[in-house]
Design a protein around this motif. Structure first.
Motif, PDB file in Angstrom:
ATOM      1  N   MET A 196       4.360  -1.092  15.878  1.00  0.00           N
ATOM      2  CA  MET A 196       4.187  -0.298  14.688  1.00  0.00           C
ATOM      3  C   MET A 196       5.527  -0.056  14.006  1.00  0.00           C
ATOM      4  SD  MET A 196       1.832   2.674  13.556  1.00  0.00           S
ATOM      5  CE  MET A 196       1.795   4.056  14.625  1.00  0.00           C
ATOM      6  N   ASN A 197       6.617   0.121  14.761  1.00  0.00           N
ATOM      7  CA  ASN A 197       7.936   0.305  14.165  1.00  0.00           C
ATOM      8  C   ASN A 197       8.383  -0.929  13.394  1.00  0.00           C
ATOM      9  OD1 ASN A 197       8.263   2.899  15.079  1.00  0.00           O
ATOM     10  ND2 ASN A 197       9.276   2.280  16.969  1.00  0.00           N
ATOM     11  N   THR A 198       8.032  -2.103  13.908  1.00  0.00           N
ATOM     12  CA  THR A 198       8.409  -3.351  13.243  1.00  0.00           C
ATOM     13  C   THR A 198       7.721  -3.462  11.896  1.00  0.00           C
ATOM     14  OG1 THR A 198       8.636  -4.378  15.413  1.00  0.00           O
ATOM     15  CG2 THR A 198       8.528  -5.842  13.512  1.00  0.00           C
ATOM     16  N   ALA A 199       6.431  -3.180  11.856  1.00  0.00           N
ATOM     17  CA  ALA A 199       5.690  -3.246  10.594  1.00  0.00           C
ATOM     18  C   ALA A 199       6.219  -2.217   9.603  1.00  0.00           C
ATOM     19  CB  ALA A 199       4.199  -3.038  10.853  1.00  0.00           C
ATOM     20  N   TYR A 200       6.482  -1.012  10.081  1.00  0.00           N
ATOM     21  CA  TYR A 200       7.033   0.037   9.214  1.00  0.00           C
ATOM     22  C   TYR A 200       8.367  -0.412   8.620  1.00  0.00           C
ATOM     23  CZ  TYR A 200       8.429   4.683   7.630  1.00  0.00           C
ATOM     24  OH  TYR A 200       8.816   5.742   6.860  1.00  0.00           O
ATOM     25  N   TYR A 201       9.229  -0.942   9.466  1.00  0.00           N
ATOM     26  CA  TYR A 201      10.542  -1.407   9.018  1.00  0.00           C
ATOM     27  C   TYR A 201      10.408  -2.530   7.989  1.00  0.00           C
ATOM     28  CZ  TYR A 201      15.038  -3.769   9.062  1.00  0.00           C
ATOM     29  OH  TYR A 201      16.203  -4.371   8.681  1.00  0.00           O
ATOM     30  N   LEU A 202       9.554  -3.511   8.254  1.00  0.00           N
ATOM     31  CA  LEU A 202       9.392  -4.638   7.329  1.00  0.00           C
ATOM     32  C   LEU A 202       8.832  -4.195   5.983  1.00  0.00           C
ATOM     33  CD1 LEU A 202       8.116  -7.516   9.623  1.00  0.00           C
ATOM     34  CD2 LEU A 202      10.254  -7.414   8.342  1.00  0.00           C
ATOM     35  N   ILE A 203       7.818  -3.366   6.006  1.00  0.00           N
ATOM     36  CA  ILE A 203       7.221  -2.886   4.750  1.00  0.00           C
ATOM     37  C   ILE A 203       8.253  -2.095   3.956  1.00  0.00           C
ATOM     38  CG2 ILE A 203       5.510  -1.295   3.785  1.00  0.00           C
ATOM     39  CD1 ILE A 203       3.677  -2.128   6.166  1.00  0.00           C
ATOM     40  N   ASN A 204       8.924  -1.179   4.614  1.00  0.00           N
ATOM     41  CA  ASN A 204       9.915  -0.334   3.953  1.00  0.00           C
ATOM     42  C   ASN A 204      11.057  -1.179   3.373  1.00  0.00           C
ATOM     43  OD1 ASN A 204      10.877   2.209   3.180  1.00  0.00           O
ATOM     44  ND2 ASN A 204      12.218   2.307   4.954  1.00  0.00           N
ATOM     45  N   THR A 205      11.585  -2.095   4.155  1.00  0.00           N
ATOM     46  CA  THR A 205      12.724  -2.896   3.722  1.00  0.00           C
ATOM     47  C   THR A 205      12.359  -3.848   2.590  1.00  0.00           C
ATOM     48  OG1 THR A 205      13.680  -2.762   5.935  1.00  0.00           O
ATOM     49  CG2 THR A 205      14.507  -4.499   4.496  1.00  0.00           C
ATOM     50  N   LEU A 206      11.267  -4.582   2.749  1.00  0.00           N
ATOM     51  CA  LEU A 206      10.884  -5.555   1.724  1.00  0.00           C
ATOM     52  C   LEU A 206      10.541  -4.878   0.400  1.00  0.00           C
ATOM     53  CD1 LEU A 206       8.803  -8.092   3.827  1.00  0.00           C
ATOM     54  CD2 LEU A 206      11.146  -8.341   2.969  1.00  0.00           C
ATOM     55  N   CYS A 207       9.815  -3.777   0.468  1.00  0.00           N
ATOM     56  CA  CYS A 207       9.482  -3.054  -0.769  1.00  0.00           C
ATOM     57  C   CYS A 207      10.733  -2.478  -1.426  1.00  0.00           C
ATOM     58  CB  CYS A 207       8.467  -1.961  -0.490  1.00  0.00           C
ATOM     59  SG  CYS A 207       6.810  -2.582  -0.156  1.00  0.00           S
ATOM     60  N   ASN A 211       1.407   4.812   4.614  1.00  0.00           N
ATOM     61  CA  ASN A 211       0.423   5.848   4.970  1.00  0.00           C
ATOM     62  C   ASN A 211      -0.745   5.251   5.748  1.00  0.00           C
ATOM     63  OD1 ASN A 211       1.798   8.015   3.951  1.00  0.00           O
ATOM     64  ND2 ASN A 211       0.730   8.029   1.998  1.00  0.00           N
ATOM     65  N   ALA A 212      -1.171   4.047   5.366  1.00  0.00           N
ATOM     66  CA  ALA A 212      -2.249   3.388   6.105  1.00  0.00           C
ATOM     67  C   ALA A 212      -1.789   3.037   7.518  1.00  0.00           C
ATOM     68  CB  ALA A 212      -2.697   2.140   5.370  1.00  0.00           C
ATOM     69  N   LEU A 213      -0.545   2.612   7.631  1.00  0.00           N
ATOM     70  CA  LEU A 213       0.006   2.265   8.939  1.00  0.00           C
ATOM     71  C   LEU A 213       0.084   3.485   9.853  1.00  0.00           C
ATOM     72  CD1 LEU A 213       1.262  -0.196  10.425  1.00  0.00           C
ATOM     73  CD2 LEU A 213       3.472   0.617   9.632  1.00  0.00           C
TER      74      LEU A 213
END
Length: 183
Positions: A1-12, A81-83
């Motif tokens: 879950m941390n990886t997905a959060y990091y990727l979404i946050n960084t790419l956006c 928020n969905a994550l």
């Protein structure tokens, strides 16, 4: 879950910075044949070209790009928020979107100024990136130079602007508290 959060946050956040840079390039009428400008155009055109068919500019401001910046932040917040299985809509969500765009614009301005300062120390003056940094920052620094002249050949306008940016950051922190600091 941390990886997905990091990727979404960084790419956006990275794409948001590129869109904000495009808006800034248009506002200062920077050289669009510059390699950095061409990169920004190629990254943002696939999304902005269809948006511009429906959303015109207004007094030299690219409303489609501005809307895209808000949509990127809305997408980021929705995905995060969905994550995290949270729901937060309404006025708070709209305020969060607006504050995120404002804070990221200030962060972009800070890093452009830092880049210009570093390039001024090492560049010989014929660098297209340095010229673009000059075009982006000069409209902000020129009014400060009128008030604070160079002292002994040392231009203090960038230092004064950094102090002003920090004051604005503290002011926003005082107004919005943990919401501003969490962005």
């Amino acid at each position: 879950m941390n990886t997905a959060y990091y990727l979404i946050n960084t790419l956006c956040d990275l794409y948001l910075m590129v869109v904000l840079l495009r808006i800034w390039l248009q506002l200062v009428r920077a050289d669009f044949y510059n390699p950095v400008s061409q990169f920004v155009l190629k990254i943002t055109n696939p999304v902005l070209t269809p948006l511009r068919r429906f959303i015109p500019g207004f007094f030299g401001i690219d409303i489609a790009a501005l809307l895209l910046a808000f949509l990127i932040v809305a997408l980021k917040l929705t995905l995060l928020n969905a994550l995290l299985s949270e729901t937060s809509l309404g006025f708070y969500w709209l305020l969060l979107i607006l504050l995120t765009v404002v804070k990221k614009a200030g962060t972009l301005l800070f890093w452009i100024l830092i880049t210009r300062a570093l390039l001024s120390w090492v560049s010989q003056g014929n660098n297209p990136i340095e010229y673009l940094m000059f075009q982006l920052t000069e409209p902000v620094l020129k009014p400060i130079r009128r008030i604070v002249p160079a002292i002994g050949g040392l231009d203090l306008s960038m230092l004064v602007f950094f102090i002003l940016l920090q004051v604005l950051n503290f002011l926003m922190s005082d107004i919005f508290g943990a919401l501003w600091l969490g962005l």
